[in-house]
Design a protein around this motif. Structure first.
Motif, PDB file in Angstrom:
ATOM      1  N   GLU A   1       0.638  -1.275  -0.010  1.00 40.90           N
ATOM      2  CA  GLU A   1       0.091  -0.088   0.002  1.00 40.90           C
ATOM      3  C   GLU A   1       0.885   1.339   0.093  1.00 40.90           C
ATOM      4  O   GLU A   1       1.982   1.256   0.547  1.00 40.90           O
ATOM      5  CB  GLU A   1      -0.980  -0.018   1.383  1.00 40.90           C
ATOM      6  CG  GLU A   1      -1.927   1.081   1.300  1.00 40.90           C
ATOM      7  CD  GLU A   1      -2.760   1.078   2.573  1.00 40.90           C
ATOM      8  OE1 GLU A   1      -3.767   1.985   2.768  1.00 40.90           O
ATOM      9  OE2 GLU A   1      -2.408   0.222   3.248  1.00 40.90           O
ATOM     10  N   LEU A   2       0.304   2.369  -0.472  1.00 45.05           N
ATOM     11  CA  LEU A   2       1.131   3.640  -0.558  1.00 45.05           C
ATOM     12  C   LEU A   2       0.673   4.089   0.611  1.00 45.05           C
ATOM     13  O   LEU A   2      -0.420   4.717   0.774  1.00 45.05           O
ATOM     14  CB  LEU A   2       0.680   4.465  -1.812  1.00 45.05           C
ATOM     15  CG  LEU A   2       1.348   5.819  -1.751  1.00 45.05           C
ATOM     16  CD1 LEU A   2       2.916   5.909  -2.047  1.00 45.05           C
ATOM     17  CD2 LEU A   2       0.608   6.605  -3.193  1.00 45.05           C
ATOM     18  N   LYS A   3       1.664   4.547   1.456  1.00 42.29           N
ATOM     19  CA  LYS A   3       1.233   5.012   2.998  1.00 42.29           C
ATOM     20  C   LYS A   3       2.277   6.135   3.330  1.00 42.29           C
ATOM     21  O   LYS A   3       3.334   6.225   3.524  1.00 42.29           O
ATOM     22  CB  LYS A   3       1.470   3.857   4.212  1.00 42.29           C
ATOM     23  CG  LYS A   3       0.469   2.805   3.861  1.00 42.29           C
ATOM     24  CD  LYS A   3       1.195   1.688   5.080  1.00 42.29           C
ATOM     25  CE  LYS A   3       2.314   1.180   4.594  1.00 42.29           C
ATOM     26  NZ  LYS A   3       2.659  -0.031   5.303  1.00 42.29           N
ATOM     27  N   VAL A   4       1.632   7.364   3.000  1.00 39.79           N
ATOM     28  CA  VAL A   4       2.413   8.650   3.133  1.00 39.79           C
ATOM     29  C   VAL A   4       1.417   9.753   3.684  1.00 39.79           C
ATOM     30  O   VAL A   4       0.349   9.425   3.883  1.00 39.79           O
ATOM     31  CB  VAL A   4       2.702   9.396   1.674  1.00 39.79           C
ATOM     32  CG1 VAL A   4       3.703   8.469   0.986  1.00 39.79           C
ATOM     33  CG2 VAL A   4       1.471   9.567   0.748  1.00 39.79           C
ATOM     34  N   LYS A   5       2.235  10.506   4.436  1.00 42.59           N
ATOM     35  CA  LYS A   5       1.348  11.724   5.240  1.00 42.59           C
ATOM     36  C   LYS A   5       1.889  13.033   4.673  1.00 42.59           C
ATOM     37  O   LYS A   5       2.737  13.107   4.100  1.00 42.59           O
ATOM     38  CB  LYS A   5       1.618  11.419   6.705  1.00 42.59           C
ATOM     39  CG  LYS A   5       3.153  11.577   7.077  1.00 42.59           C
ATOM     40  CD  LYS A   5       3.314  11.787   8.722  1.00 42.59           C
ATOM     41  CE  LYS A   5       4.643  12.054   8.995  1.00 42.59           C
ATOM     42  NZ  LYS A   5       5.809  11.454   8.476  1.00 42.59           N
ATOM     43  N   VAL A   6       0.859  14.074   5.012  1.00 36.80           N
ATOM     44  CA  VAL A   6       1.422  15.178   4.460  1.00 36.80           C
ATOM     45  C   VAL A   6       2.722  15.871   5.087  1.00 36.80           C
ATOM     46  O   VAL A   6       2.939  15.781   6.158  1.00 36.80           O
ATOM     47  CB  VAL A   6       0.251  16.239   4.910  1.00 36.80           C
ATOM     48  CG1 VAL A   6       0.641  17.697   4.746  1.00 36.80           C
ATOM     49  CG2 VAL A   6      -1.131  15.885   4.298  1.00 36.80           C
ATOM     50  N   GLY A   7       3.455  16.498   4.089  1.00 40.20           N
ATOM     51  CA  GLY A   7       4.879  16.978   4.760  1.00 40.20           C
ATOM     52  C   GLY A   7       5.920  15.788   4.231  1.00 40.20           C
ATOM     53  O   GLY A   7       7.054  16.396   4.170  1.00 40.20           O
ATOM     54  N   ASP A   8       5.659  14.799   3.899  1.00 42.52           N
ATOM     55  CA  ASP A   8       6.566  13.767   3.509  1.00 42.52           C
ATOM     56  C   ASP A   8       7.448  14.179   2.446  1.00 42.52           C
ATOM     57  O   ASP A   8       6.734  14.505   1.352  1.00 42.52           O
ATOM     58  CB  ASP A   8       6.112  12.268   3.388  1.00 42.52           C
ATOM     59  CG  ASP A   8       5.816  11.602   4.710  1.00 42.52           C
ATOM     60  OD1 ASP A   8       6.307  12.130   5.803  1.00 42.52           O
ATOM     61  OD2 ASP A   8       5.127  10.465   4.544  1.00 42.52           O
ATOM     62  N   ARG A   9       8.732  13.993   2.180  1.00 40.92           N
ATOM     63  CA  ARG A   9       9.371  14.350   1.016  1.00 40.92           C
ATOM     64  C   ARG A   9      10.236  12.890   0.831  1.00 40.92           C
ATOM     65  O   ARG A   9      11.002  12.474   1.564  1.00 40.92           O
ATOM     66  CB  ARG A   9      10.164  15.436   1.299  1.00 40.92           C
ATOM     67  CG  ARG A   9       9.457  16.841   1.402  1.00 40.92           C
ATOM     68  CD  ARG A   9      10.709  17.961   1.402  1.00 40.92           C
ATOM     69  NE  ARG A   9      10.001  19.321   1.569  1.00 40.92           N
ATOM     70  CZ  ARG A   9      10.805  20.565   1.561  1.00 40.92           C
ATOM     71  NH1 ARG A   9      11.711  20.600   1.004  1.00 40.92           N
ATOM     72  NH2 ARG A   9       9.763  21.599   1.505  1.00 40.92           N
ATOM     73  N   PHE A  10      10.137  12.811  -0.630  1.00 42.65           N
ATOM     74  CA  PHE A  10      11.028  11.598  -1.162  1.00 42.65           C
ATOM     75  C   PHE A  10      11.742  12.068  -2.379  1.00 42.65           C
ATOM     76  O   PHE A  10      11.326  12.309  -3.413  1.00 42.65           O
ATOM     77  CB  PHE A  10       9.990  10.553  -1.579  1.00 42.65           C
ATOM     78  CG  PHE A  10       9.094  10.094  -0.549  1.00 42.65           C
ATOM     79  CD1 PHE A  10       9.361   9.388   0.617  1.00 42.65           C
ATOM     80  CD2 PHE A  10       7.777  10.721  -0.409  1.00 42.65           C
ATOM     81  CE1 PHE A  10       8.640   9.145   1.641  1.00 42.65           C
ATOM     82  CE2 PHE A  10       6.905  10.588   0.786  1.00 42.65           C
ATOM     83  CZ  PHE A  10       7.313   9.755   1.660  1.00 42.65           C
ATOM     84  N   PRO A  11      13.098  12.220  -2.151  1.00 38.82           N
ATOM     85  CA  PRO A  11      14.233  12.631  -3.422  1.00 38.82           C
ATOM     86  C   PRO A  11      14.170  11.362  -3.972  1.00 38.82           C
ATOM     87  O   PRO A  11      14.206  10.175  -3.632  1.00 38.82           O
ATOM     88  CB  PRO A  11      15.394  13.040  -2.660  1.00 38.82           C
ATOM     89  CG  PRO A  11      15.093  13.039  -1.496  1.00 38.82           C
ATOM     90  CD  PRO A  11      13.938  12.139  -0.889  1.00 38.82           C
ATOM     91  N   LEU A  12      14.197  11.370  -5.517  1.00 43.37           N
ATOM     92  CA  LEU A  12      14.433  10.537  -6.568  1.00 43.37           C
ATOM     93  C   LEU A  12      15.577  10.715  -7.605  1.00 43.37           C
ATOM     94  O   LEU A  12      15.633  11.930  -7.830  1.00 43.37           O
ATOM     95  CB  LEU A  12      13.124  10.236  -7.288  1.00 43.37           C
ATOM     96  CG  LEU A  12      11.880   9.742  -6.239  1.00 43.37           C
ATOM     97  CD1 LEU A  12      10.701   9.734  -7.233  1.00 43.37           C
ATOM     98  CD2 LEU A  12      12.192   8.366  -5.752  1.00 43.37           C
ATOM     99  N   SER A  13      16.111   9.683  -8.061  1.00 42.28           N
ATOM    100  CA  SER A  13      16.777  10.030  -9.444  1.00 42.28           C
ATOM    101  C   SER A  13      16.015   9.096 -10.380  1.00 42.28           C
ATOM    102  O   SER A  13      15.647   8.095 -10.117  1.00 42.28           O
ATOM    103  CB  SER A  13      18.151   9.374  -9.284  1.00 42.28           C
ATOM    104  OG  SER A  13      18.295   8.154  -9.088  1.00 42.28           O
TER     105      SER A  13
END
Length: 394
Positions: free
Chosen positions: A69-81
């Motif tokens: 499941e996609l489990k995220v909350k407001v304010g989460d930041r996820f850097p990606l390349s």
């Protein structure tokens, strides 16, 4: 412009698989350092120490069944390349020629809103962009790490991404349902494009308005997760070896295609899941006719396939590693009856820099602390400087 060059440009742009932007980039990359430092301190729901405890306790051992499941909350930041490598091979009466390109991007996703009905608003911000292209031996290179350089017309589609972004809503089925602020994004892209190139770049940008422009960014990662029909409980409990079908992906662009994909859960642990995917690409039964200033052209999608693997972090539902390969064959006939055969091979790779422990490599008993985003960007920048100009060959 010769008809042969036009065909390369036409088909190359129609089959572009990564979201892109445009404009000249004139600012210093140092201006982005503040945000990158903030990203280094970003925490997910589980701290690194807690993740390390779980891993050292053997919780990376396979389990029989678990929830994805996609489990995220407001304010989460996820850097990606993200890296997208393309090779377009064309054969006609004049022989065989090849066009290669590679796009490298450093970006971050921020969770802006989470609704009770399962919808999630995410924003994407691009920090670094590099584009290399080689057509008939003519090499073009652009990097946002080289501010002040004149951007080649072939790279204007990509130059406006750096320090730019927009937002999008994801539904409980993990698919993009609405793009927010995209007109402002386009306006910023075009703000520094020389007048003589505005029409060309605007046409390229218009293609990214369609769902397939952004959906490709999601489909290789979040979009692979299974989901239920209950928006309040979208996660699905799956076992190793379980399979599920994704909704067919329709591209309504100039060359319509349909992608049917099946996923299989290869491995499941308390901290990660590995998903395999395979699919078929098909087109309309009848050829698509495209009219240009050089005359009409019939294009027939002969078929293709896609395969890949994605390792998902079960704490967030986001990918830690994803690699998807696509292969597509196309037949073309010009208005004067000339036959052209094209094949396109593309590889899309995504790596996330979550602030938790990375799964150890096969054969290792020691967990490895995942490289932080800023260090990864620095290493990537040095690699780009050392690398010879032009696109990487497959």
């Amino acid at each position: 412009m010769s008809p042969a060059t036009l065909r390369w440009m036409l088909i190359g742009s129609l089959l572009c698989v990564s979201l892109s932007g445009c404009s000249y980039f004139q600012d210093s990359v140092a201006d982005d350092d503040t945000e990158l430092n903030e990203l280094d301190g970003t925490e997910t729901d589980q701290s690194s120490s807690e993740a390390e405890t779980r891993l050292m306790a053997g919780e990376n051992s396979p389990i029989q069944e678990g929830l994805l499941e996609l489990k995220v909350k407001v304010g989460d930041r996820f850097p990606l390349s993200k890296r997208v490598s393309n090779r377009l091979t064309q054969s006609d009466a004049n022989g065989v020629s090849e066009n290669t390109s590679q796009t490298d991007m450093m970006l971050s996703l921020v969770v802006e809103d989470v609704q009770p009905d399962g919808r999630k608003l995410l924003s994407v911000h691009y920090h670094r962009v590099k584009y290399d292209q080689d057509i008939h031996g003519k090499k073009v290179s652009y990097s946002s790490d080289r501010p002040g350089e004149v951007v080649p017309p072939e790279a204007m589609l990509y130059a406006g991404l750096a320090k730019n972004g927009f937002s999008f809503w994801i539904g409980p089925d993990n698919k993009v349902i609405e793009i927010v602020g995209f007109n402002d994004f386009l306006r910023r892209c075009l703000s520094s494009v020389p007048p003589q190139h505005v029409a060309m770049v605007q046409k390229q940008l218009d293609a990214t308005r369609r769902e397939d422009g952004i959906a490709n960014f999601i489909d290789d990662s979040i979009g692979l997760l299974p989901y239920s029909n209950d928006p309040k409980h979208p996660g699905v409990s799956v076992k190793e070896g379980a399979t599920w079908e994704l909704d067919p992906r329709h591209s309504d662009g100039p060359i319509p295609t349909i992608v049917n994909t099946q996923c299989m859960l290869k491995e499941l642990t308390p901290t990660s899941a590995e998903i395999l995917l395979s699919g078929r690409i098909s087109g309309n039964t009848n050829p698509t006719v495209i009219r240009t200033a050089e005359g009409s052209m019939k294009i027939q999608v002969k078929g293709g396939q896609c395969t890949g693997t994605c390792r998902v972090d079960r704490i967030t539902g986001l990918p830690t590693q994803s690699r998807v390969q696509r292969y597509l064959e196309i037949g073309m006939e010009t208005s004067d009856g000339k036959q052209i055969h094209q094949t396109k091979e593309s590889v899309s790779e995504i790596t996330s820099f979550l602030n938790q422990l990375q799964m150890p490599p096969v054969g290792s008993s020691t967990p490895i602390q995942q490289t932080n985003f800023r260090n990864a960007i620095g290493a990537e920048s040095h690699r780009r400087v050392d690398q010879a100009g032009g696109a990487r060959k497959f």
